[in-house]
Design an enzyme around this catalytic site. Structure first.
Site, PDB file in Angstrom:
ATOM      1  N   ARG A   1       0.918  -1.067   0.305  1.00 28.05           N
ATOM      2  CA  ARG A   1       0.015   0.272   0.408  1.00 28.05           C
ATOM      3  C   ARG A   1       1.256   1.112  -0.355  1.00 28.05           C
ATOM      4  O   ARG A   1       1.603   0.905   0.196  1.00 28.05           O
ATOM      5  CB  ARG A   1      -0.606  -0.192   1.272  1.00 28.05           C
ATOM      6  CG  ARG A   1      -2.195  -0.574   1.210  1.00 28.05           C
ATOM      7  CD  ARG A   1      -3.119   0.075   0.663  1.00 28.05           C
ATOM      8  NE  ARG A   1      -3.340  -0.265  -1.023  1.00 28.05           N
ATOM      9  CZ  ARG A   1      -4.749   0.603  -1.461  1.00 28.05           C
ATOM     10  NH1 ARG A   1      -4.905   1.851  -0.990  1.00 28.05           N
ATOM     11  NH2 ARG A   1      -4.473   0.291  -2.563  1.00 28.05           N
ATOM     12  N   THR A   2       0.670   2.219  -0.630  1.00 26.40           N
ATOM     13  CA  THR A   2       1.149   3.762  -0.451  1.00 26.40           C
ATOM     14  C   THR A   2       1.147   4.314   0.764  1.00 26.40           C
ATOM     15  O   THR A   2       0.668   4.376   1.987  1.00 26.40           O
ATOM     16  CB  THR A   2       0.602   4.639  -0.940  1.00 26.40           C
ATOM     17  OG1 THR A   2      -0.211   4.023  -2.249  1.00 26.40           O
ATOM     18  CG2 THR A   2       0.895   5.587  -0.693  1.00 26.40           C
ATOM     19  N   LEU A   3       2.972   4.144   1.428  1.00 23.37           N
ATOM     20  CA  LEU A   3       2.879   4.335   2.547  1.00 23.37           C
ATOM     21  C   LEU A   3       2.779   5.541   3.153  1.00 23.37           C
ATOM     22  O   LEU A   3       2.788   6.408   2.132  1.00 23.37           O
ATOM     23  CB  LEU A   3       4.758   3.339   3.146  1.00 23.37           C
ATOM     24  CG  LEU A   3       4.586   2.491   2.608  1.00 23.37           C
ATOM     25  CD1 LEU A   3       6.096   2.497   1.432  1.00 23.37           C
ATOM     26  CD2 LEU A   3       4.257   1.391   3.552  1.00 23.37           C
TER      27      LEU A   3
END
Lengths: 233, 234
Positions: free
Chosen positions: B11-13
């Site tokens: 996932r986008t961090l």
């Protein structure tokens, strides 16, 4: 209004952790409070964990996450030491911690300070904060209590301290952080690592200095009062 | 910094420890690059001695802003790339154009998987007399130019460079121009720290100079008496 106690909140070590190099080795220090929400689940935790005989790690953040990372690193380092035929270096230990922290950054919430002594580079401290950055430093601070120590260390840290100066600095700093950070408390534990080996020390509250607005502890008010006052009716 | 870790794997961090702007320009003999040595942790200026510019192989220099752990990982990828290149032992070596392309592919591919490396990279170098200066962002946007910057540097430094850069700057002129940009960033970027490194790369090789601090100017009379011309204001 009483605060709702969430007993299912994850165990978090609010924490103050410190690692300091001195000429000859390192001194690691930590408080001993583990909290579950507002409740103090353990008031005498040991947050300074052995990775190998010559390398220890200070744990902060989620208790579970920091424990599992320490366990994996201990396991890998044990095998590494057998294969290498000599004690592991601090750098290798720190990099193993980094690998786990970085590659699982989505899942983990733990900030660690790795400190130890090896025959090649002497005493070294490596910070591994959230996200898995690795940064070697002459001293490192971490945990929620560290917010209160940035200014203190900017002023009090000096290059080339002796072992006793370094330990005094660490003790003083953890105790200052405990005074102001609700998530830090209990006793101050220190671990000193150098070429001679490892020394663990334990400092309960009564052996620490008192800070602003803190009073000498007593067993009872009655010990402070003199003879009972005659009643004024 | 109150983020709850997610159980999903890709996932986008969010970045944790971040570096601020990097600025670079082409000059007579090659590329000059500047960055401060700070690593911020949210609003705290937590680390003050992080090197954010590193030589890559014989011909390139990489500077990064953004998440430091991702930059450290990129350095490992590049280390492996250069190692395999050397192992061919064929007298050829990867130039800045090739390294820039490799980085672009990595950044864009990670972006497509919604798992970016949270960095803005500047890649500069010289090979066989040809100067090269390129940039790659965390979403894979990449381009080359005579002067580039990351982060707030795009807004604060590039206007200065557009005005004052010219072909064939000397080393001294280039350094002074970079210092002018870094000083503005120091005044106006709240995540800047006053410990700066300048590095250069020429045909002869790369040099990363030791960190130094810049003097700042505060003696404007308007600073000493801000409200003297406007009674009642503050």
């Amino acid at each position: 209004m009483d605060q709702k106690m969430d007993f299912n909140a994850p165990h978090s070590m609010g924490t103050t952790i410190i690692g300091v190099t001195y000429n000859g080795g390192v001194v690691l220090g930590a408080d001993s409070r583990t909290s579950t929400g507002v409740y103090v689940a353990n008031r005498a935790s040991d947050k300074i964990t052995k990775l190998t005989d010559n390398v220890y790690v200070c744990r902060s953040g989620s208790a579970a996450d920091s424990q599992v990372v320490s366990d994996y690193v201990t396991y890998f380092l044990h095998q590494h030491t057998i294969q290498l035929g000599q004690p592991a270096t601090v750098k290798v230990a720190a990099n193993l911690v980094r690998l786990l922290s970085y590659n699982n950054k989505n899942l983990l919430e733990t900030g660690l300070i790795v400190g130890g002594w090896d025959k090649y580079e002497g005493g070294q401290i490596f910070g591994v904060p959230l996200g898995g950055t690795i940064v070697q430093q002459p001293f490192a601070i971490g945990g929620s209590g560290s917010s209160y120590l940035y200014g203190f260390f900017d002023q009090a840290w000096k290059e080339g301290m002796t072992k006793d100066e370094a330990e005094d600095l660490v003790k003083k700093a953890v105790s200052l952080a405990i005074a102001r950070d609700g998530a830090s408390g209990g006793v101050v534990r220190t671990v000193i690592i150098n070429s001679d080996g490892v020394t663990r020390n334990f400092y309960p509250g009564d052996q620490l200095p008192l800070w602003h607005e803190e009073l000498e502890p007593h067993n009872s008010l009655l010990d402070i009062l003199g003879a009972p006052e005659p009643m004024n009716i | 910094m109150d983020h709850h870790p997610s159980a999903e794997t890709q996932r986008t961090l969010y970045p944790y420890v971040t570096g601020s702007s990097v600025v670079a320009l082409k000059y007579k003999d090659g590329i000059l690059m500047a960055a401060d040595t700070g690593g911020s942790y949210g609003s705290t200026l937590r680390y003050k001695s992080i090197e954010r510019m590193k030589p890559i192989g014989k011909h390139s220099l990489l500077g990064a802003s953004g998440e430091i752990s991702d930059f450290q990982e990129i350095l490992r990828y590049l280390d492996e790339l250069i190692l395999y290149d050397n192992m061919w032992d064929d007298g050829n070596s990867l130039g800045p154009k090739e390294v820039h392309n490799y980085l672009t592919r990595i950044m864009y591919n990670r972006r497509n998987k919604f798992n970016p490396l949270w960095n803005s990279l500047i890649l500069g170098g010289v090979k066989k007399g040809q100067k090269y200066l390129g940039m790659v962002s965390m979403i894979g946007v990449n381009f080359e130019d005579n002067h580039v910057a990351t982060g707030l540097g795009n807004h604060l430094a590039r206007p200065i460079l557009r005005d004052e850069w010219h072909e064939n700057l000397t080393f001294e002129e280039g350094v002074q121009l970079l210092e002018k940009c870094m000083r503005v960033l120091l005044y106006r970027d709240r995540s800047a720290v006053n410990k700066i490194q300048i590095s250069k790369i020429t045909e002869e090789g790369a040099t990363v100079f030791p960190p130094f601090s810049l003097k700042t100017y505060w003696e404007f009379s308007a600073f000493k008496n801000p409200t003297v011309g406007a009674e009642g204001s503050w």
